[in-house]
Each structure stands twice: as structure tokens, then as C-alpha cells.
Design an enzyme around this catalytic site. Structure first.
Site, short mmCIF file in Angstrom:
data_model
loop_
_atom_site.label_atom_id
_atom_site.label_comp_id
_atom_site.label_asym_id
_atom_site.label_seq_id
_atom_site.Cartn_x
_atom_site.Cartn_y
_atom_site.Cartn_z
N LYS A 14 0.84 -1.22 0.00
CA LYS A 14 0.00 0.00 0.00
C LYS A 14 0.86 1.26 0.00
O LYS A 14 0.61 2.20 -0.73
CB LYS A 14 -0.92 0.05 1.23
CG LYS A 14 -1.93 -1.06 1.31
CD LYS A 14 -2.90 -0.84 2.45
CE LYS A 14 -2.24 -0.83 3.82
NZ LYS A 14 -1.67 -2.10 4.25
N ARG A 128 11.98 -5.78 4.27
CA ARG A 128 11.66 -4.39 3.92
C ARG A 128 12.62 -3.38 4.55
O ARG A 128 13.00 -3.50 5.71
CB ARG A 128 10.23 -4.09 4.37
CG ARG A 128 9.87 -2.63 4.26
CD ARG A 128 8.41 -2.42 4.16
NE ARG A 128 7.73 -2.54 5.44
CZ ARG A 128 6.43 -2.26 5.59
NH1 ARG A 128 5.71 -1.90 4.55
NH2 ARG A 128 5.87 -2.37 6.77
N ARG A 161 11.80 -1.35 9.99
CA ARG A 161 10.81 -0.96 10.99
C ARG A 161 10.78 -1.97 12.14
O ARG A 161 10.88 -3.17 11.91
CB ARG A 161 9.42 -0.90 10.34
CG ARG A 161 9.17 0.43 9.69
CD ARG A 161 7.89 0.47 8.91
NE ARG A 161 6.72 -0.10 9.56
CZ ARG A 161 5.51 -0.11 9.01
NH1 ARG A 161 5.32 0.44 7.83
NH2 ARG A 161 4.49 -0.65 9.63
P1 AMP Z 1 1.23 0.89 8.75
O1 AMP Z 1 2.40 1.75 8.40
O2 AMP Z 1 -0.03 1.28 8.03
O3 AMP Z 1 1.55 -0.59 8.63
O4 AMP Z 1 0.93 1.16 10.31
C1 AMP Z 1 1.88 0.87 11.30
C2 AMP Z 1 1.21 0.81 12.66
O5 AMP Z 1 0.64 2.11 12.95
C3 AMP Z 1 0.06 -0.15 12.78
O6 AMP Z 1 0.48 -1.48 13.08
C4 AMP Z 1 -0.76 0.47 13.92
O7 AMP Z 1 -0.14 0.24 15.17
C5 AMP Z 1 -0.62 1.96 13.62
N1 AMP Z 1 -1.69 2.43 12.70
C6 AMP Z 1 -1.56 2.88 11.42
N2 AMP Z 1 -2.76 3.22 10.90
C7 AMP Z 1 -3.67 2.97 11.89
C8 AMP Z 1 -5.09 3.09 11.97
N3 AMP Z 1 -5.81 3.49 10.92
N4 AMP Z 1 -5.68 2.77 13.15
C9 AMP Z 1 -4.97 2.35 14.20
N5 AMP Z 1 -3.64 2.18 14.19
C10 AMP Z 1 -2.99 2.49 13.04
#
Ligand code: AMP
Length: 222
Positions: A14, A128, A161
Site C-alpha cells: 500500500k 523491507r 521498521r
Molecule cells: P502501517 O504503516 O499502516 O503498517 O501502520 C503501522 C502501525 O501504525 C500499525 O500497526 C498500527 O499500530 C498503527 N496504525 C496505522 N494506521 C492505523 C489506523 N488506521 N488505526 C490504528 N492504528 C494504526
């Protein structure tokens, strides 16, 4: 205006697709994960509250993310549209998103669901690398940077990460799957959902997304 939402499991690509799509369509890219990571880095009170959830692969409480997203949608650059990645993660967030958008007279044009198999997800996330400066993603094997540890685009330092460790990835997938089916149904009922397989090459996936986005929205500037 063109509002695009990218849904899919962690590791579906994404972030990569959203960055490329934002460049192609000249629209702002909004990633809730990136905004949260920036808050953690900047030691804000939001970052402090969110960090532990993020490190454990859990969702940050809806109210915190909703407030952060509302503030992002207050900025004028979203008037022409947006590419949203990482939000919504559950039905409650999908409804909050509808409320935020309608209060700003904005709308979702298309929701893309990037279908990805578990094997591909684990392989992608365990290798990654992310640029600390511009957020661009690389992969140790699939998309190696030209210079080790350095972003091809801006020269920023690449890092892994914390939540990409195997145990946390499994937890994130479990959390994701629990909510995904309901979210898919929600957007299918609104006739906004387009599914595509994201197991393959990221260039092919981008091409498919752009084609569908153009078909659904003839105001797109490409
Ligand atoms: P991502 O980069 O989208 O994989 O997000 C990394 C982390 O940020 C996730 O595992 C959640 O802990 C937090 N996070 C990101 N987007 C959301 C969301 N829409 N709601 C809640 N937590 C989020």
C-alpha cells in the site's frame, strides 16, 4: 476531486503504491502509519501514546487516529483529492472517515483492495527497508537500493521498521484479518471496491490501479 483509499494487509505494498500513485496523479499521500511514526520520532504526546501499540503490532485507539486524521484533512491540499493508505482499519474507522469527509465536502471515488498471500507478505516484510527521510520502501532482495543503506530517491538512511519482526508481523496480520472482511463488505455495498492481486510486480499493480482510477474518474490528470 479524487479520493482514493488503498486497503490490504500489511505488506500488500500500500505504501509503495500510494507514493507512486500520488506522484502520477499529483495528489497528496496520507498515510496514518507514517504520520504516527513521525509523531513517535518527534516525541509528541500522540507519539508517546501510540508507540507501545505500534511496537506490539496492535491498532492505536480509534479516537487518537481520528483526531490526527481530522487535523490532516483540515489542510487545504486535500481539496483536489487524496490517496489514503492505512485508514480505515475497521468499520468504526470507515464510518469516521465518511463523517470527516462529508464535513469537509469531500468524498471517496474508489477503494482498491490489494489482495496478497501470507507467504508473499512475510517475505516482503522481513526484508523491507524504509527511508527515514522520504518514507520510500525498498527490499533487501526484491528492490535493493543502488547504494547499500541509502535511499535512491533522496539519499536518506534506510532502516528496518521495529514492527517488521516476524512475531509482530504475524500479530499485525491476525489483527488485520479480523476486520478486513467487514471492511470489504462495507465498500462493496457502496459499489466503490476494486480488488486486484498485489502478489506480483509493483509496476504491474500500479498500472492496473491507474487504469481503474481513470475509468472511474475522468477528472484525473495523468
Ligand atoms: P502501517 O504503516 O499502516 O503498517 O501502520 C503501522 C502501525 O501504525 C500499525 O500497526 C498500527 O499500530 C498503527 N496504525 C496505522 N494506521 C492505523 C489506523 N488506521 N488505526 C490504528 N492504528 C494504526
Amino acid at each position: 476531486m479524487t479520493g482514493i483509499v488503498l486497503l490490504g494487509p500489511p505488506g500488500a505494498g500500500k505504501g509503495t503504491q500510494a507514493i507512486r500513485l500520488a506522484q502520477e496523479l499529483i495528489l497528496p499521500h496520507i498515510s496514518t502509519g507514517e504520520i504516527l511514526r513521525q509523531n513517535v520520532k518527534d516525541l509528541t504526546s500522540l507519539g508517546e501514546e501510540a508507540e507501545d501499540y505500534m511496537n506490539r503490532g496492535l491498532l492505536v485507539p480509534d479516537a487518537l487516529v481520528a483526531k490526527m486524521l481530522t487535523e490532516r484533512f483540515d489542510r487545504p491540499d486535500v481539496k483536489k483529492g487524496f490517496i489514503l493508505d492505512g485508514y480505515p482499519r475497521n468499520i468504526s474507522q470507515a464510518k469516521t472517515l465518511d463523517d470527516i469527509l462529508s464535513s469537509k465536502k469531500l468524498d471517496i471515488s474508489t477503494v482498491f483492495y490489494l489482495d496478497t498471500s501470507d507467504e508473499v507478505i512475510i517475505q516482503r516484510l522481513s526484508g523491507r527497508l524504509v527511508c527515514k527521510v522520504c518514507g520510500l520502501n525498498f527490499h533487501i532482495k526484491n528492490i535493493p537500493p543502488k547504494n547499500k543503506g541509502m535511499c535512491d530517491s533522496c539519499g536518506g538512511k534506510l532502516y528496518q521498521r521495529k514492527d517488521d519482526s516476524e512475531g509482530t508481523v504475524k500479530k499485525r496480520l491476525e489483527v488485520y484479518k479480523k476486520e478486513a472482511a467487514a471492511l470489504i463488505e462495507f465498500y462493496e455495498a457502496k459499489q466503490k471496491l476494486h480488488r486486484l492481486s498485489a502478489d506480483g510486480n509493483s509496476e504491474d499493480v500500479l498500472k492496473q490501479i491507474v487504469e481503474v482510477a481513470q475509468k472511474c474518474d475522468d477528472t484525473l490528470k495523468i
